[in-house]
Design a protein around this motif. Structure first.
Motif, PDB file in Angstrom:
ATOM      1  N   ALA A   8       0.819  -1.222   0.000  1.00 29.34           N
ATOM      2  CA  ALA A   8       0.000   0.000   0.000  1.00 29.34           C
ATOM      3  C   ALA A   8       0.850   1.269   0.000  1.00 29.34           C
ATOM      4  O   ALA A   8       1.789   1.411   0.784  1.00 29.34           O
ATOM      5  CB  ALA A   8      -0.929   0.005   1.210  1.00 29.34           C
ATOM      6  N   ARG A   9       0.456   2.175  -0.871  1.00 26.20           N
ATOM      7  CA  ARG A   9       1.076   3.502  -0.928  1.00 26.20           C
ATOM      8  C   ARG A   9      -0.012   4.558  -0.785  1.00 26.20           C
ATOM      9  O   ARG A   9      -1.099   4.414  -1.343  1.00 26.20           O
ATOM     10  CB  ARG A   9       1.830   3.709  -2.250  1.00 26.20           C
ATOM     11  N   ARG A  46      -6.216   4.988   8.546  1.00 30.67           N
ATOM     12  CA  ARG A  46      -7.128   5.640   7.601  1.00 30.67           C
ATOM     13  C   ARG A  46      -7.216   4.872   6.290  1.00 30.67           C
ATOM     14  O   ARG A  46      -8.288   4.792   5.680  1.00 30.67           O
ATOM     15  CB  ARG A  46      -6.656   7.078   7.346  1.00 30.67           C
ATOM     16  N   ALA A  47      -6.114   4.298   5.863  1.00 35.26           N
ATOM     17  CA  ALA A  47      -6.134   3.499   4.638  1.00 35.26           C
ATOM     18  C   ALA A  47      -6.994   2.254   4.830  1.00 35.26           C
ATOM     19  O   ALA A  47      -7.771   1.872   3.946  1.00 35.26           O
ATOM     20  CB  ALA A  47      -4.711   3.114   4.245  1.00 35.26           C
ATOM     21  N   LEU A  48      -6.872   1.607   5.977  1.00 39.98           N
ATOM     22  CA  LEU A  48      -7.693   0.432   6.262  1.00 39.98           C
ATOM     23  C   LEU A  48      -9.173   0.791   6.318  1.00 39.98           C
ATOM     24  O   LEU A  48     -10.034   0.028   5.871  1.00 39.98           O
ATOM     25  CB  LEU A  48      -7.258  -0.211   7.581  1.00 39.98           C
ATOM     26  N   ALA A  49      -9.466   1.972   6.873  1.00 40.70           N
ATOM     27  CA  ALA A  49     -10.856   2.409   7.009  1.00 40.70           C
ATOM     28  C   ALA A  49     -11.435   2.955   5.717  1.00 40.70           C
ATOM     29  O   ALA A  49     -12.660   3.052   5.570  1.00 40.70           O
ATOM     30  CB  ALA A  49     -10.961   3.472   8.108  1.00 40.70           C
ATOM     31  N   GLY A  50     -10.565   3.361   4.795  1.00 38.75           N
ATOM     32  CA  GLY A  50     -11.041   3.930   3.540  1.00 38.75           C
ATOM     33  C   GLY A  50     -11.226   5.420   3.569  1.00 38.75           C
ATOM     34  O   GLY A  50     -11.807   5.999   2.641  1.00 38.75           O
ATOM     35  N   THR A  51     -10.729   6.097   4.593  1.00 33.23           N
ATOM     36  CA  THR A  51     -10.877   7.550   4.667  1.00 33.23           C
ATOM     37  C   THR A  51      -9.775   8.290   3.921  1.00 33.23           C
ATOM     38  O   THR A  51      -9.856   9.504   3.750  1.00 33.23           O
ATOM     39  CB  THR A  51     -10.929   8.033   6.132  1.00 33.23           C
ATOM     40  N   GLY A  57      -1.390  -0.351  -4.553  1.00 30.20           N
ATOM     41  CA  GLY A  57      -1.592  -1.427  -3.601  1.00 30.20           C
ATOM     42  C   GLY A  57      -3.060  -1.741  -3.383  1.00 30.20           C
ATOM     43  O   GLY A  57      -3.925  -1.320  -4.159  1.00 30.20           O
ATOM     44  N   ALA A  58      -3.350  -2.485  -2.309  1.00 31.90           N
ATOM     45  CA  ALA A  58      -4.718  -2.946  -2.076  1.00 31.90           C
ATOM     46  C   ALA A  58      -5.023  -3.084  -0.592  1.00 31.90           C
ATOM     47  O   ALA A  58      -4.126  -3.288   0.230  1.00 31.90           O
ATOM     48  CB  ALA A  58      -4.939  -4.289  -2.765  1.00 31.90           C
ATOM     49  N   VAL A  59      -6.317  -2.953  -0.268  1.00 33.99           N
ATOM     50  CA  VAL A  59      -6.848  -3.292   1.041  1.00 33.99           C
ATOM     51  C   VAL A  59      -7.674  -4.552   0.850  1.00 33.99           C
ATOM     52  O   VAL A  59      -8.564  -4.594  -0.006  1.00 33.99           O
ATOM     53  CB  VAL A  59      -7.747  -2.173   1.607  1.00 33.99           C
ATOM     54  N   VAL A  60      -7.379  -5.573   1.635  1.00 35.91           N
ATOM     55  CA  VAL A  60      -8.068  -6.855   1.500  1.00 35.91           C
ATOM     56  C   VAL A  60      -8.723  -7.207   2.826  1.00 35.91           C
ATOM     57  O   VAL A  60      -8.057  -7.225   3.870  1.00 35.91           O
ATOM     58  CB  VAL A  60      -7.097  -7.972   1.074  1.00 35.91           C
ATOM     59  N   TRP A  61     -10.011  -7.481   2.777  1.00 38.32           N
ATOM     60  CA  TRP A  61     -10.779  -7.808   3.975  1.00 38.32           C
ATOM     61  C   TRP A  61     -11.415  -9.180   3.773  1.00 38.32           C
ATOM     62  O   TRP A  61     -12.229  -9.361   2.887  1.00 38.32           O
ATOM     63  CB  TRP A  61     -11.833  -6.738   4.217  1.00 38.32           C
ATOM     64  N   ASP A  62     -10.987 -10.110   4.592  1.00 35.94           N
ATOM     65  CA  ASP A  62     -11.518 -11.471   4.530  1.00 35.94           C
ATOM     66  C   ASP A  62     -11.387 -12.055   3.128  1.00 35.94           C
ATOM     67  O   ASP A  62     -12.303 -12.694   2.608  1.00 35.94           O
ATOM     68  CB  ASP A  62     -12.980 -11.490   4.981  1.00 35.94           C
ATOM     69  N   THR A  67     -10.459  -2.238  -1.826  1.00 36.75           N
ATOM     70  CA  THR A  67      -9.744  -0.979  -2.047  1.00 36.75           C
ATOM     71  C   THR A  67     -10.678   0.120  -2.543  1.00 36.75           C
ATOM     72  O   THR A  67     -10.560   1.286  -2.132  1.00 36.75           O
ATOM     73  CB  THR A  67      -8.611  -1.184  -3.066  1.00 36.75           C
ATOM     74  N   ARG A  68     -11.615  -0.228  -3.408  1.00 36.25           N
ATOM     75  CA  ARG A  68     -12.521   0.770  -3.987  1.00 36.25           C
ATOM     76  C   ARG A  68     -13.849   0.874  -3.237  1.00 36.25           C
ATOM     77  O   ARG A  68     -14.729   1.635  -3.650  1.00 36.25           O
ATOM     78  CB  ARG A  68     -12.780   0.440  -5.456  1.00 36.25           C
TER      79      ARG A  68
END
Length: 229
Positions: A8-9, A46-51, A57-62, A67-68
């Motif tokens: 993540a960047r 904030r990146a994890l929360a989406g704010t 990069g990417a945010v992956v949940w389960d 990310t979007r």
């Protein structure tokens, strides 16, 4: 279930705050992000929360790329962010803040008995520590799947801070805390720890391992104003 960042960047204008970091927070479980001011720990939350958006990069949940997915939709799915500032509705009373989350709020008063005498006070008039109690008591009432907290015990007495970390560690959720130093209450806890420095991960492991690892997280924080991390 895990919540993760992959390479993540994050950029704030011309400045890059996160330099391609990768980390994962298990659920249920406690993960602690350590670092001095400017290390990137708040930006990571904030990146994890989406704010804040990722520039790469990417945010992956389960196992699903979110990310979007906007912050409000992540909240609907059970993600709760408690920022360092502005975590309560200052113009509302303590009672009204609690009732926004649940009609029955006895559990919150059991966790923080001090709030019982403040129910009719406006949240904006409370001390910093009392506002943290109120914000975290709302988390306990909401029963979220993911809890992201910046400076959980700021302004609290040592006894209340220790109780706070016990409550957070006991949640059946993915809990991620951003702290300048590892809280004393968690020294013996099997928490997963990431130390950040200048937007990069410089250590990952269990809390007990941090004692023998070089890094800024074990040094006292500097005094003075604290810019966003």
């Amino acid at each position: 279930m895990t919540l993760a960042l992959r390479h993540a960047r994050v950029r704030y204008g011309p400045l890059e705050a996160l330099h391609g970091i990768t980390l994962a927070a298990p659920s249920p479980g406690l993960t602690v992000l350590l670092g001095r001011n400017g290390s990137g720990r708040t930006t990571t939350l904030r990146a994890l929360a989406g704010t804040v958006p990722l520039s790469a990069g990417a945010v992956v949940w389960d196992g699903v790329d979110v990310t979007r997915v906007p912050a409000y939709e992540r909240a609907r799915r059970g993600l709760c962010l408690v920022p360092e500032r502005g975590a309560v509705f200052g113009s509302l009373t303590v009672r009204e803040n609690l009732e926004l989350t649940a009609r029955a709020y006895d559990r919150a008063l059991d966790a923080y008995p001090r709030l019982a005498g403040l129910l009719d006070h406006r949240a904006g008039t409370l001390s910093g520590g009392e506002q943290r109690m109120l914000a975290l008591s709302r988390v306990l009432l909401a029963r979220p799947r993911v809890v992201l907290v910046d400076e959980a015990a700021q302004g609290m007495s040592p006894a209340v801070a220790a109780r706070t970390y016990e409550l957070l560690a006991a949640l059946d959720a993915c809990v991620v805390l951003a702290e300048q130093r590892l809280p004393p209450a968690l020294h013996g806890h099997p928490a997963l720890v990431y130390e950040l420095r200048r937007g990069a991960v410089v250590f990952s492991g269990e809390a007990a391992e941090l004692r023998t690892a070089p890094g800024a997280a074990r040094r006292p924080p500097r005094s003075g104003p604290r810019p966003a991390g």
